[in-house]
Scaffold this motif. Structure first.
Motif, PDB file in Angstrom:
ATOM      1  N   LEU A  79      43.408  46.766  52.687  1.00  0.00           N
ATOM      2  CA  LEU A  79      42.330  45.801  52.530  1.00  0.00           C
ATOM      3  C   LEU A  79      42.725  44.829  51.428  1.00  0.00           C
ATOM      4  O   LEU A  79      43.222  45.243  50.375  1.00  0.00           O
ATOM      5  CB  LEU A  79      41.035  46.540  52.145  1.00  0.00           C
ATOM      6  CG  LEU A  79      39.823  45.700  51.771  1.00  0.00           C
ATOM      7  CD1 LEU A  79      39.321  44.914  52.981  1.00  0.00           C
ATOM      8  CD2 LEU A  79      38.727  46.594  51.220  1.00  0.00           C
ATOM      9  N   VAL A  80      42.496  43.555  51.669  1.00  0.00           N
ATOM     10  CA  VAL A  80      42.770  42.522  50.668  1.00  0.00           C
ATOM     11  C   VAL A  80      41.480  41.732  50.485  1.00  0.00           C
ATOM     12  O   VAL A  80      40.903  41.256  51.467  1.00  0.00           O
ATOM     13  CB  VAL A  80      43.921  41.582  51.118  1.00  0.00           C
ATOM     14  CG1 VAL A  80      44.155  40.485  50.091  1.00  0.00           C
ATOM     15  CG2 VAL A  80      45.197  42.378  51.370  1.00  0.00           C
ATOM     16  N   THR A  81      41.013  41.621  49.236  1.00  0.00           N
ATOM     17  CA  THR A  81      39.794  40.864  48.959  1.00  0.00           C
ATOM     18  C   THR A  81      40.074  39.802  47.903  1.00  0.00           C
ATOM     19  O   THR A  81      41.035  39.903  47.139  1.00  0.00           O
ATOM     20  CB  THR A  81      38.649  41.775  48.471  1.00  0.00           C
ATOM     21  OG1 THR A  81      38.999  42.351  47.207  1.00  0.00           O
ATOM     22  CG2 THR A  81      38.342  42.866  49.483  1.00  0.00           C
ATOM     23  N   LEU A  82      39.209  38.806  47.865  1.00  0.00           N
ATOM     24  CA  LEU A  82      39.349  37.711  46.913  1.00  0.00           C
ATOM     25  C   LEU A  82      37.964  37.365  46.398  1.00  0.00           C
ATOM     26  O   LEU A  82      37.021  37.239  47.181  1.00  0.00           O
ATOM     27  CB  LEU A  82      39.980  36.504  47.611  1.00  0.00           C
ATOM     28  CG  LEU A  82      40.318  35.291  46.760  1.00  0.00           C
ATOM     29  CD1 LEU A  82      41.356  35.638  45.704  1.00  0.00           C
ATOM     30  CD2 LEU A  82      40.821  34.165  47.646  1.00  0.00           C
ATOM     31  N   GLU A  83      37.841  37.240  45.082  1.00  0.00           N
ATOM     32  CA  GLU A  83      36.546  36.870  44.525  1.00  0.00           C
ATOM     33  C   GLU A  83      36.714  35.958  43.316  1.00  0.00           C
ATOM     34  O   GLU A  83      37.768  35.935  42.682  1.00  0.00           O
ATOM     35  CB  GLU A  83      35.723  38.104  44.168  1.00  0.00           C
ATOM     36  CG  GLU A  83      36.338  39.007  43.132  1.00  0.00           C
ATOM     37  CD  GLU A  83      35.553  40.291  42.955  1.00  0.00           C
ATOM     38  OE1 GLU A  83      34.724  40.339  42.021  1.00  0.00           O
ATOM     39  OE2 GLU A  83      35.772  41.234  43.726  1.00  0.00           O
ATOM     40  N   LYS A  84      35.671  35.252  43.038  1.00  0.00           N
ATOM     41  CA  LYS A  84      35.639  34.349  41.894  1.00  0.00           C
ATOM     42  C   LYS A  84      35.379  35.167  40.634  1.00  0.00           C
ATOM     43  O   LYS A  84      34.545  36.064  40.630  1.00  0.00           O
ATOM     44  CB  LYS A  84      34.512  33.338  42.104  1.00  0.00           C
ATOM     45  CG  LYS A  84      34.335  32.334  41.007  1.00  0.00           C
ATOM     46  CD  LYS A  84      33.209  31.395  41.384  1.00  0.00           C
ATOM     47  CE  LYS A  84      32.685  30.696  40.168  1.00  0.00           C
ATOM     48  NZ  LYS A  84      31.542  29.830  40.488  1.00  0.00           N
TER      49      LYS A  84
END
Length: 110
Positions: A96-101
């Motif tokens: 799983l790859v996630t991106l957040e501010k």
């Protein structure tokens, strides 16, 4: 390197036994992030977890797992993180790859 207040946090969830180019995947990701000049990366080893296959991976003594969860966190500017995503696409086969501010409060070296 200066890291502005607004940045992106890239999280990559893989297994401890995942490999890329003959080495552990988490190590290959960190070394590639360093090679590309990203601000920094940290690897965390989990005690228990499950993912898309719904198999429990645990560090309990009676249920020794050879594939504990691993999370890699990388914080940098959105531009640098987005440039790194195609590299990850070729490295992470399962996970799983996630991106957040995120808001950077302090980023300094001695």
């Amino acid at each position: 390197m200066k890291l502005e207040r607004e940045a992106k946090l890239l999280r990559i969830f893989v297994g401890e036994s995942d490999r890329h180019g003959g080495r552990p995947l988490y190590e290959a990701i960190v070394l590639e992030a360093k090679r590309q000049g990203l601000a920094g990366a940290t690897v965390f080893k989990g005690f228990m977890g499950f993912g898309a296959h719904s198999r429990i991976h645990t560090a309990k003594v009676l249920q020794l797992s050879e594939d504990l969860p691993v999370m890699i966190e990388i914080v940098d500017t959105e531009e640098r993180i987005r440039a790194f995503l195609p590299v990850l696409e070729g490295m992470v086969k399962e996970g799983l790859v996630t991106l957040e501010k995120v808001e950077v409060i302090r980023y300094r070296s001695r």
